[in-house]
Design a protein around this motif. Structure first.
Motif, PDB file in Angstrom:
ATOM      1  N   CYS A 148      38.959 -44.141  68.603  1.00 21.36           N
ATOM      2  CA  CYS A 148      38.448 -43.890  67.278  1.00 21.36           C
ATOM      3  C   CYS A 148      37.994 -45.259  66.791  1.00 21.36           C
ATOM      4  O   CYS A 148      37.028 -45.646  66.315  1.00 21.36           O
ATOM      5  CB  CYS A 148      39.134 -43.088  66.440  1.00 21.36           C
ATOM      6  N   THR A 153      43.664 -41.754  71.635  1.00 17.47           N
ATOM      7  CA  THR A 153      42.790 -41.082  70.804  1.00 17.47           C
ATOM      8  C   THR A 153      42.569 -42.096  69.441  1.00 17.47           C
ATOM      9  O   THR A 153      41.380 -42.566  69.167  1.00 17.47           O
ATOM     10  CB  THR A 153      43.204 -39.608  70.141  1.00 17.47           C
ATOM     11  N   LEU A 210      32.002 -38.189  66.028  1.00 18.23           N
ATOM     12  CA  LEU A 210      32.644 -39.271  65.154  1.00 18.23           C
ATOM     13  C   LEU A 210      31.552 -40.291  65.155  1.00 18.23           C
ATOM     14  O   LEU A 210      31.146 -40.989  63.982  1.00 18.23           O
ATOM     15  CB  LEU A 210      33.754 -40.002  65.671  1.00 18.23           C
ATOM     16  N   TRP A 232      33.936 -37.613  70.211  1.00 18.29           N
ATOM     17  CA  TRP A 232      33.505 -38.796  70.214  1.00 18.29           C
ATOM     18  C   TRP A 232      32.056 -38.786  69.666  1.00 18.29           C
ATOM     19  O   TRP A 232      31.586 -39.668  69.037  1.00 18.29           O
ATOM     20  CB  TRP A 232      33.413 -39.478  71.543  1.00 18.29           C
ATOM     21  N   LEU A 291      40.773 -38.670  59.943  1.00 18.83           N
ATOM     22  CA  LEU A 291      39.863 -38.176  60.523  1.00 18.83           C
ATOM     23  C   LEU A 291      39.904 -36.767  60.842  1.00 18.83           C
ATOM     24  O   LEU A 291      41.187 -36.464  61.586  1.00 18.83           O
ATOM     25  CB  LEU A 291      39.349 -38.957  61.978  1.00 18.83           C
ATOM     26  N   VAL A 337      44.505 -38.434  62.875  1.00 20.79           N
ATOM     27  CA  VAL A 337      43.652 -37.674  63.227  1.00 20.79           C
ATOM     28  C   VAL A 337      43.838 -36.326  63.650  1.00 20.79           C
ATOM     29  O   VAL A 337      44.988 -35.938  63.943  1.00 20.79           O
ATOM     30  CB  VAL A 337      42.956 -38.162  64.806  1.00 20.79           C
TER      31      VAL A 337
END
Length: 211
Positions: A76, A72, A204, A201, A155, A54
């Motif tokens: 995800c 994190t 995503l 969030w 990501l 990430v």
């Protein structure tokens, strides 16, 4: 003669001078997100590998994403698992938690799914999965049952072009997704899913929904 030379030189300067901003080509649009091929996976067990990478552009000031890296990554993984289960229930998804348990039950045989180097698969030039990653994926998928593995290879959160100073900050999540046929060690499908949001969030979530 001097006047003629001056006119010619002036014409060259006008033709070859710097282009105005209005004449510059706009940035190319990113390719559309390729839909997840769930129809061909219906009824199969498909491992969803854990996310291992990430990142965020510095201008977003989201340094806390890496400062709290484990939290994190777990967040995800949870978003991916929840949305895939809800939006593609025809596939039996084998989630990261089960993959970790399987690896722990087979020490020396199965590699830790969090340490497999899957971010390497982000490169669009990768078609054949090299060893040891190829062997690791084939072994783990074989233990849980199935043939294909869905891998979130990376990501990244970016500032959308043309909106660098919005308030509140808006970011684009770019989620690299790859489907591997573990029996032959080849990439069968890949895409980058994108979604915008005022926090990681939300961005995503919208990116996963774009799949």
């Amino acid at each position: 003669m001097r006047r003629a030379s001056f006119v010619v030189a002036l014409g060259i300067l006008v033709c070859c001078g710097p282009k105005k901003k209005s004449d510059q080509k706009p940035a190319p649009e990113p390719p559309p997100t390729a839909p997840l091929p769930t129809a061909g996976l219906a009824g199969q067990r498909v491992p969803l590998m854990p996310l291992a990478l990430v990142g965020a552009e510095d201008t977003l000031k989201w340094e806390w994403l890496n400062a709290e890296r484990r939290a994190t990554l777990d967040k995800c993984d949870s978003i991916l698992a929840t949305l895939l289960g809800a939006r593609a229930p025809e596939v039996t998804w084998v989630l990261p938690a089960e993959l970790r348990r399987t690896a722990r039950r087979a020490p020396g045989i199965a590699a830790d799914p969090d340490q497999m180097g899957t971010p390497f698969l982000r490169a669009t030039s990768v078609v054949e999965v090299p060893d040891p990653l190829r062997y690791q994926l084939r072994t783990l998928v074989g233990l849980v049952g199935g043939r294909f593995a869905l891998i979130p290879a990376g990501l990244v959160f970016r500032v959308p072009p043309g909106r660098p100073h919005t308030t509140p900050v808006v970011a684009t999540a770019e989620l690299s997704m790859v489907m591997i046929d573990t029996r032959v060690g080849r990439v069968g499908w890949r895409t980058i899913a994108r979604g915008e949001g005022e926090d990681p969030w939300t961005a995503l979530t919208r990116a996963v929904k774009a799949l």
